[in-house]
Write a protein that holds these residues in place. Structure first.
Motif, PDB file in Angstrom:
ATOM      1  N   ASN A 217      50.941  -7.707   5.903  1.00  0.00           N
ATOM      2  CA  ASN A 217      50.708  -6.711   5.538  1.00  0.00           C
ATOM      3  C   ASN A 217      50.904  -5.425   6.949  1.00  0.00           C
ATOM      4  OD1 ASN A 217      49.606  -4.097   4.027  1.00  0.00           O
ATOM      5  ND2 ASN A 217      47.443  -4.519   5.589  1.00  0.00           N
ATOM      6  N   LEU A 260      45.641  -0.945  -6.080  1.00  0.00           N
ATOM      7  CA  LEU A 260      44.673  -1.181  -5.475  1.00  0.00           C
ATOM      8  C   LEU A 260      45.001  -2.144  -4.530  1.00  0.00           C
ATOM      9  CD1 LEU A 260      41.687  -1.134  -7.578  1.00  0.00           C
ATOM     10  CD2 LEU A 260      42.008   0.521  -5.548  1.00  0.00           C
ATOM     11  N   THR A 261      44.417  -2.986  -2.997  1.00  0.00           N
ATOM     12  CA  THR A 261      45.246  -3.929  -2.786  1.00  0.00           C
ATOM     13  C   THR A 261      43.909  -4.448  -2.329  1.00  0.00           C
ATOM     14  OG1 THR A 261      47.145  -4.828  -1.646  1.00  0.00           O
ATOM     15  CG2 THR A 261      45.406  -2.360  -0.683  1.00  0.00           C
ATOM     16  N   TYR A 262      44.021  -5.462  -2.467  1.00  0.00           N
ATOM     17  CA  TYR A 262      42.352  -6.295  -2.527  1.00  0.00           C
ATOM     18  C   TYR A 262      42.903  -7.254  -1.311  1.00  0.00           C
ATOM     19  CZ  TYR A 262      40.823  -4.944  -7.510  1.00  0.00           C
ATOM     20  OH  TYR A 262      40.651  -4.981  -8.395  1.00  0.00           O
ATOM     21  N   HIS A 263      41.668  -7.003   0.234  1.00  0.00           N
ATOM     22  CA  HIS A 263      40.954  -7.216   0.997  1.00  0.00           C
ATOM     23  C   HIS A 263      39.739  -7.942   1.304  1.00  0.00           C
ATOM     24  CE1 HIS A 263      45.311  -6.277   3.505  1.00  0.00           C
ATOM     25  NE2 HIS A 263      44.900  -5.510   2.292  1.00  0.00           N
ATOM     26  N   ARG A 271      41.729   4.253   2.715  1.00  0.00           N
ATOM     27  CA  ARG A 271      42.628   5.247   2.140  1.00  0.00           C
ATOM     28  C   ARG A 271      43.425   5.887   3.060  1.00  0.00           C
ATOM     29  NH1 ARG A 271      41.586  10.749   3.729  1.00  0.00           N
ATOM     30  NH2 ARG A 271      39.656  10.909   3.676  1.00  0.00           N
ATOM     31  N   VAL A 322      51.644  -1.236   6.440  1.00  0.00           N
ATOM     32  CA  VAL A 322      50.839  -1.245   5.462  1.00  0.00           C
ATOM     33  C   VAL A 322      51.596  -1.193   4.687  1.00  0.00           C
ATOM     34  CG1 VAL A 322      48.844  -1.445   7.282  1.00  0.00           C
ATOM     35  CG2 VAL A 322      49.129   0.617   6.062  1.00  0.00           C
ATOM     36  N   PHE A 323      50.471  -1.469   3.540  1.00  0.00           N
ATOM     37  CA  PHE A 323      51.259  -1.468   1.554  1.00  0.00           C
ATOM     38  C   PHE A 323      50.398   0.009   1.867  1.00  0.00           C
ATOM     39  CE2 PHE A 323      49.848  -0.937  -2.527  1.00  0.00           C
ATOM     40  CZ  PHE A 323      50.409  -1.095  -3.180  1.00  0.00           C
ATOM     41  N   ASP A 324      48.840   0.449   1.457  1.00  0.00           N
ATOM     42  CA  ASP A 324      48.680   1.249   1.444  1.00  0.00           C
ATOM     43  C   ASP A 324      49.560   2.693   2.007  1.00  0.00           C
ATOM     44  OD1 ASP A 324      47.232   1.243   3.489  1.00  0.00           O
ATOM     45  OD2 ASP A 324      45.768   1.762   2.509  1.00  0.00           O
ATOM     46  N   TRP A 336      44.635   2.832  -2.639  1.00  0.00           N
ATOM     47  CA  TRP A 336      43.641   2.277  -1.910  1.00  0.00           C
ATOM     48  C   TRP A 336      43.539   0.189  -1.335  1.00  0.00           C
ATOM     49  CZ3 TRP A 336      39.873   5.748  -0.353  1.00  0.00           C
ATOM     50  CH2 TRP A 336      39.216   6.978  -1.794  1.00  0.00           C
ATOM     51  N   THR A 337      43.305   0.164  -0.487  1.00  0.00           N
ATOM     52  CA  THR A 337      42.372  -0.618   0.577  1.00  0.00           C
ATOM     53  C   THR A 337      41.097  -1.026  -0.039  1.00  0.00           C
ATOM     54  OG1 THR A 337      44.425  -1.239   1.420  1.00  0.00           O
ATOM     55  CG2 THR A 337      43.164  -2.622   1.986  1.00  0.00           C
ATOM     56  N   GLU A 339      38.041  -3.025   0.749  1.00  0.00           N
ATOM     57  CA  GLU A 339      37.617  -4.492   2.138  1.00  0.00           C
ATOM     58  C   GLU A 339      36.153  -4.999   0.593  1.00  0.00           C
ATOM     59  OE1 GLU A 339      38.673  -5.613   4.180  1.00  0.00           O
ATOM     60  OE2 GLU A 339      40.525  -4.027   4.783  1.00  0.00           O
TER      61      GLU A 339
END
Length: 557
Positions: A217, A260-263, A271, A322-324, A336-337, A339
């Motif tokens: 990431n 959304l990316t889930y962490h 954001r 990073v992705f977002d 959004w990431t 967490e």
């Protein structure tokens, strides 16, 4: 009907079997495809969810969800399954799930990093993300993690050292308290990862960098920085097969408006940006992010914050690649990431600064956390310090926090209550999509087989047809255009078969205050033609472009 067990974390084969079960049970609502291979050759399985009867997936506005890019953050994979589970079982039973699948597409990648997750779930070894050796093919000298007492878990070691940084709490012998700057005269400890020391000289203990040193990431193509500037970013942007596959898919699918990316962990909605302040963001997009974040906080109870302002690991450093940040800045997606999981907050410790808390906090917080673990941790979170004769260091004690539970993932009994609210946030986030419709398509006879055609094209969604102001700036989507198809023998007298409509605004762009609002009709457009149609036939209209999907209408003469 597939049943997901939300009291444990699925291995790769179990996750794939669950996806295949959904596809077999709901073939009209979900399909599976491998969008690439991981470093070790596992498929990156993507689920596409939509009601095929109301239109093809590529012809609808789309929402993206990925999870588990970091190896040990397996909560996200179960949350991805929960989103799929909720949509499929809700179709025909829940009005919102039904409406969303009728007019929206979901692209869900539950396990972005199958190699790392499989290692975390099946061995004592937890890596940051990819299992590919990087930047060195062999381990460098120093302390490397190893399950030296063969209990199947790699924990921590504490050893007595008069110059150590820690002491045992007077209130709970499991808790280690940071030594104060002026403190002397007690029994103090060093705390190290459980492991062995390569080429130990009998005095110096340095930590050996993990041989799997990638953080994928940090490998996305935005403001990428090399290894010398950012740990684990890889040799070049999209160098890693998992990242390359996802980047290619998203670029090839401009209908995706948000994601959304889930962490894990901390219990927070993050954001963009990670590397710049809010005053450098488009103000209209920032307003949308804040509106979404406010709703996300209402649903989950977690704060929504800027990475740059509230979640930096070091006050003088930033996170890039990073992705977002990539999907927002390059493609204009609202991303959004998430967490998941907040052990600290679950113990009742609120209103803290996320990163700063881990650097310094009162002993009372540790005691609260330990009490919560005793009551809810299922014996998985913390392991008592146990004496062990280390082959190099002598007498040590091994114990401490489990690398998978406690902070990184909730104990299994807490999994469902952790992930369910985020599924609701995902559904509401997906519902903000632009949505292109042909609200009217009418014909008026002018005599002698000549007709005036009029179409009104409407964006019924919250977002503008182009998604975001950043997307418009980047020209990430094409403007709307109307394509008119006449029956054989017919001809155009006025107008064009391909008419550029341009962009249509959504409700997000309407400024309002104290009951006053800009209610101008920038969300719709009128297109007209004059045609000669000498014989009976069908006139077809297609409107495409933007991120609101493809709209179609017909008139029969």
């Amino acid at each position: 009907m597939p049943t997901i067990d939300y009291t444990r974390y699925y291995r790769f084969d179990e996750l794939v079997a669950a996806l295949e079960g959904f596809a077999a049970e709901y073939p009209q609502l979900i399909s599976l495809q491998s969008i690439g291979k991981s470093y070790e050759g596992r498929d990156l399985w993507l689920a596409t969810l939509t009601n095929d009867a109301t239109g093809a997936a590529r012809e609808k506005p789309a929402f993206w969800v990925d999870a588990n890019i970091h190896a040990s953050e397996v909560t996200g994979a179960m949350a991805g399954l929960h989103l799929i589970d909720t949509l499929l079982k809700g179709y025909g039973n829940d009005p919102e799930c039904t409406r969303l699948l009728d007019r929206t597409t979901f692209y869900v990648l539950p396990r972005f990093n199958p190699d790392g997750a499989e290692r975390a779930l099946t061995t004592p070894y937890v890596v940051r993300s990819s299992v590919r050796p990087y930047p060195y093919a062999e381990r460098v000298d120093g302390l490397y993690q190893e399950d030296i007492n063969n209990d199947g878990i790699i924990l921590q070691m504490r050893l007595v050292d008069p110059n150590g940084d820690w002491r045992v709490s007077e209130h709970d012998p499991r808790v280690m308290v940071k030594r104060k700057p002026y403190e002397i005269g007690g029994t103090y400890y060093r705390i190290l990862p459980e492991g062995l020391i390569q080429n130990y000289d009998g005095v110096n203990i340095k930590l050996s960098r993990s041989i799997e040193g990638l953080d994928i990431n940090r490998n996305f193509p935005i403001d990428w920085r090399p290894e010398a500037e950012q740990y684990g970013a890889g040799p070049y942007p999209t160098s890693e097969p998992e990242i390359r596959a996802v980047v290619q898919f998203i670029v090839d699918h401009p209908e995706i408006h948000s994601g959304l990316t889930y962490h894990t962990y901390s219990g927070v909605l993050l954001r963009p940006y990670g590397d710049r302040a809010d005053d450098q963001m488009n103000i209209h997009d920032l307003d949308v992010f804040k509106a979404l974040g406010k709703r996300g906080t209402e649903i989950t109870g977690w704060p929504s914050v800027s990475v740059y302002h509230d979640f930096r690991y070091h006050p003088k450093d930033v996170i890039t690649g990073v992705f977002d940040d990539w999907v927002y800045d390059h493609l204009g997606m609202f991303a959004w990431t998430v967490e998941f999981w907040d052990l600290v907050g679950s113990a009742g410790i609120k209103d803290r600064k996320f990163i700063e808390w881990f650097k310094e906090h009162p002993e009372e917080d540790d005691l609260k956390i330990m009490q919560w673990v005793d009551e809810h941790g299922e014996g998985l979170c913390f392991y008592d310090w146990t004496p062990f004769e280390h082959p190099q260091l002598g007498a040590v004690e091994i114990g401490g926090w489990h690398p998978m539970f406690a902070f990184r993932n909730p104990p299994p009994a807490k999994l469902l209550e952790t992930i369910a609210p985020v599924t609701q946030f995902a559904l509401e986030h997906a519902a903000i999509a632009p949505f292109t419709t042909i609200s009217s398509f009418e014909l008026e006879s002018l005599g002698d087989n000549v007709y005036r055609l009029q179409a009104v094209v409407q964006n019924e969604g919250y977002l503008p047809s182009y998604g975001s102001q950043k997307g418009r700036e980047r020209k990430a989507t094409l403007p709307l255009e109307a394509l008119l198809k006449l029956p054989e023998g017919a001809s155009l007298k006025l107008g064009q078969a391909k008419t550029t409509i341009g962009d249509l605004e959504g409700r997000s762009g309407r400024v309002s205050f104290f009951g006053f609002s800009n209610g101008s009709t920038t969300d719709r457009a009128k297109v007209e033609w004059v045609v000669h149609v000498p014989n009976p036939g069908v006139i077809e209209l297609t409107v495409q472009g933007g991120r609101g999907g493809i709209a179609r209408a017909k008139l029969e003469l």
